[in-house]
Write a protein that holds these residues in place. Structure first.
Motif, short mmCIF file in Angstrom:
data_model
loop_
_atom_site.label_atom_id
_atom_site.label_comp_id
_atom_site.label_asym_id
_atom_site.label_seq_id
_atom_site.Cartn_x
_atom_site.Cartn_y
_atom_site.Cartn_z
N GLU A 131 13.67 54.12 -7.43
CA GLU A 131 12.99 54.58 -6.39
C GLU A 131 11.44 54.08 -6.41
O GLU A 131 11.05 53.88 -5.28
CB GLU A 131 12.93 56.31 -6.39
N SER A 132 10.77 54.17 -7.41
CA SER A 132 9.48 53.67 -7.45
C SER A 132 9.34 52.28 -7.18
O SER A 132 8.33 51.85 -6.45
CB SER A 132 8.80 53.96 -8.74
N ALA A 133 10.45 51.37 -7.65
CA ALA A 133 10.19 50.08 -7.17
C ALA A 133 10.62 49.67 -6.05
O ALA A 133 9.98 48.86 -5.27
CB ALA A 133 11.43 49.19 -8.21
N ALA A 134 11.48 50.39 -5.53
CA ALA A 134 11.97 50.45 -3.75
C ALA A 134 10.55 50.73 -2.98
O ALA A 134 10.46 49.85 -2.04
CB ALA A 134 12.98 51.26 -3.38
N LYS A 135 9.83 51.86 -3.53
CA LYS A 135 8.71 52.13 -2.71
C LYS A 135 7.56 51.29 -2.85
O LYS A 135 6.76 50.90 -1.82
CB LYS A 135 8.20 53.53 -3.36
N THR A 136 7.47 50.32 -3.95
CA THR A 136 6.36 49.50 -4.19
C THR A 136 6.45 48.37 -3.37
O THR A 136 5.99 47.80 -2.73
CB THR A 136 6.59 49.09 -5.72
N ASP A 137 7.89 47.96 -3.21
CA ASP A 137 8.56 46.69 -2.51
C ASP A 137 8.18 46.90 -0.96
O ASP A 137 7.61 46.10 -0.20
CB ASP A 137 9.83 46.42 -2.69
N HIS A 138 8.44 48.09 -0.70
CA HIS A 138 8.31 48.42 0.97
C HIS A 138 6.76 48.57 1.10
O HIS A 138 6.44 48.26 2.20
CB HIS A 138 8.78 49.93 1.11
N ALA A 139 6.01 49.10 0.48
CA ALA A 139 4.74 49.25 0.33
C ALA A 139 3.98 47.69 0.64
O ALA A 139 2.95 47.69 1.32
CB ALA A 139 3.83 50.17 -0.76
N GLY A 140 4.39 46.79 0.10
CA GLY A 140 3.92 45.62 0.08
C GLY A 140 3.80 44.76 1.47
O GLY A 140 3.28 44.04 1.68
N ASP A 141 4.86 45.46 2.26
CA ASP A 141 4.82 44.75 3.52
C ASP A 141 3.98 45.63 4.76
O ASP A 141 3.99 44.96 5.77
CB ASP A 141 6.53 45.45 4.24
N VAL A 142 3.06 46.50 4.01
CA VAL A 142 2.10 46.96 5.12
C VAL A 142 0.80 46.41 4.80
O VAL A 142 -0.16 47.29 5.38
CB VAL A 142 2.22 48.38 5.17
N VAL A 143 0.46 45.45 4.20
CA VAL A 143 -0.84 45.02 4.13
C VAL A 143 -1.29 44.49 5.47
O VAL A 143 -2.48 44.95 5.93
CB VAL A 143 -0.84 43.99 3.01
N PHE A 144 -0.47 43.72 6.29
CA PHE A 144 -1.15 43.33 7.70
C PHE A 144 -0.47 44.28 8.65
O PHE A 144 0.27 44.26 9.27
CB PHE A 144 -0.78 41.98 7.73
N SER A 145 -1.31 45.57 8.45
CA SER A 145 -0.77 46.60 9.47
C SER A 145 -1.38 46.39 10.68
O SER A 145 -2.29 45.37 11.01
CB SER A 145 -1.20 47.90 9.05
N PRO A 146 -0.99 47.01 11.76
CA PRO A 146 -1.54 46.63 13.28
C PRO A 146 -3.17 46.99 13.41
O PRO A 146 -3.73 45.95 13.87
CB PRO A 146 -1.09 47.49 14.26
N ARG A 147 -3.56 47.85 12.69
CA ARG A 147 -5.08 48.05 12.66
C ARG A 147 -5.79 46.91 11.80
O ARG A 147 -6.59 46.49 12.42
CB ARG A 147 -5.28 49.37 11.92
N PHE A 148 -5.21 46.56 10.76
CA PHE A 148 -5.88 45.44 9.93
C PHE A 148 -5.80 44.02 10.76
O PHE A 148 -6.79 43.54 10.74
CB PHE A 148 -5.04 45.19 8.62
#
Length: 213
Positions: A131-148
């Motif tokens: 579960e923690s690995a899946a969350k880490t992989d998903h979190a890496g996709d939000v570096v370039f958020s719309p606000r960023f």
């Protein structure tokens, strides 16, 4: 604001070192500072040093294009093209064989055995690790958020209006970003498109924009 010029190497280095989920807020503020503080008045004798900041923002903009997920419509068209190739007698036969094998293996396992295996996995912590690995992989996709992305667009637009020599490159970059996000229906993309429209309008009226910034 002059500290920005004296620390230009450190600022640009920090942008790339901290370009991750944990450091994205720092990078966002550094991008905002670059667009907000730099001006021709503070660097009359060192305009070549502004190129270092501009290229950092330009690279971030192109990385936002390359790392953004593809629009849903493109994914649908691609999946529709691949569906006829995946269908066929061999594929259906293999699917039925696989189904029969899975049903047979499932029948061999008793409920008591499944429960014991599940409890053993919980005790060993395998579920928590996955579960923690899946969350880490998903979190890496939000570096370039719309606000960023919007902050990068605003900062590079400010440099394009303050320093006319960068205006053609800024316009080309923004047009490529518009082409990428024009038909994207992901959450928050409307905000990015609105910022792109405003920035392109400001570049067309750079004289007015320079007086604002």
């Amino acid at each position: 604001p002059r500290f920005l010029m004296s620390l230009r190497a450190e600022v640009v280095h920090a942008i790339w070192v901290h370009l991750n989920v944990k450091g994205r807020l720092l990078v966002l503020h550094l991008c905002w500072i670059i667009g907000e503080l730099l001006s021709p008045a503070m660097c009359t004798d060192c305009k070549g040093d502004i190129l270092v900041f501009f290229e950092a923002l330009e690279r971030l903009a192109y990385e936002a294009i390359s790392t953004a997920p593809e629009p849903i419509e493109k994914l649908r068209r691609r999946s529709n093209k691949s569906e006829p190739e995946a269908q066929g007698p061999s594929a259906s036969g293999a699917g039925s064989d696989t189904k029969g094998a899975s049903e047979g293996s499932g029948a061999d396992q008793s409920p008591e055995m499944e429960e014991s295996v599940g409890s053993a996995r919980r005790d060993s912590g395998e579920d928590d690790v996955s579960e923690s690995a899946a969350k880490t992989d998903h979190a890496g996709d939000v570096v370039f958020s719309p606000r960023f992305i919007a902050v990068v667009i605003a900062s590079i637009t400010k440099l394009g209006t303050k320093f006319p020599e960068f205006a053609p490159r800024v316009a080309a970059c923004l047009l490529k970003m518009w082409k990428r996000f024009e038909n994207d229906d992901a959450e928050g993309t409307d905000f990015v498109r609105d910022r792109l429209i405003d920035s392109l309008q400001l570049l067309r009226h750079s004289a007015i924009a320079s007086s604002i910034y």
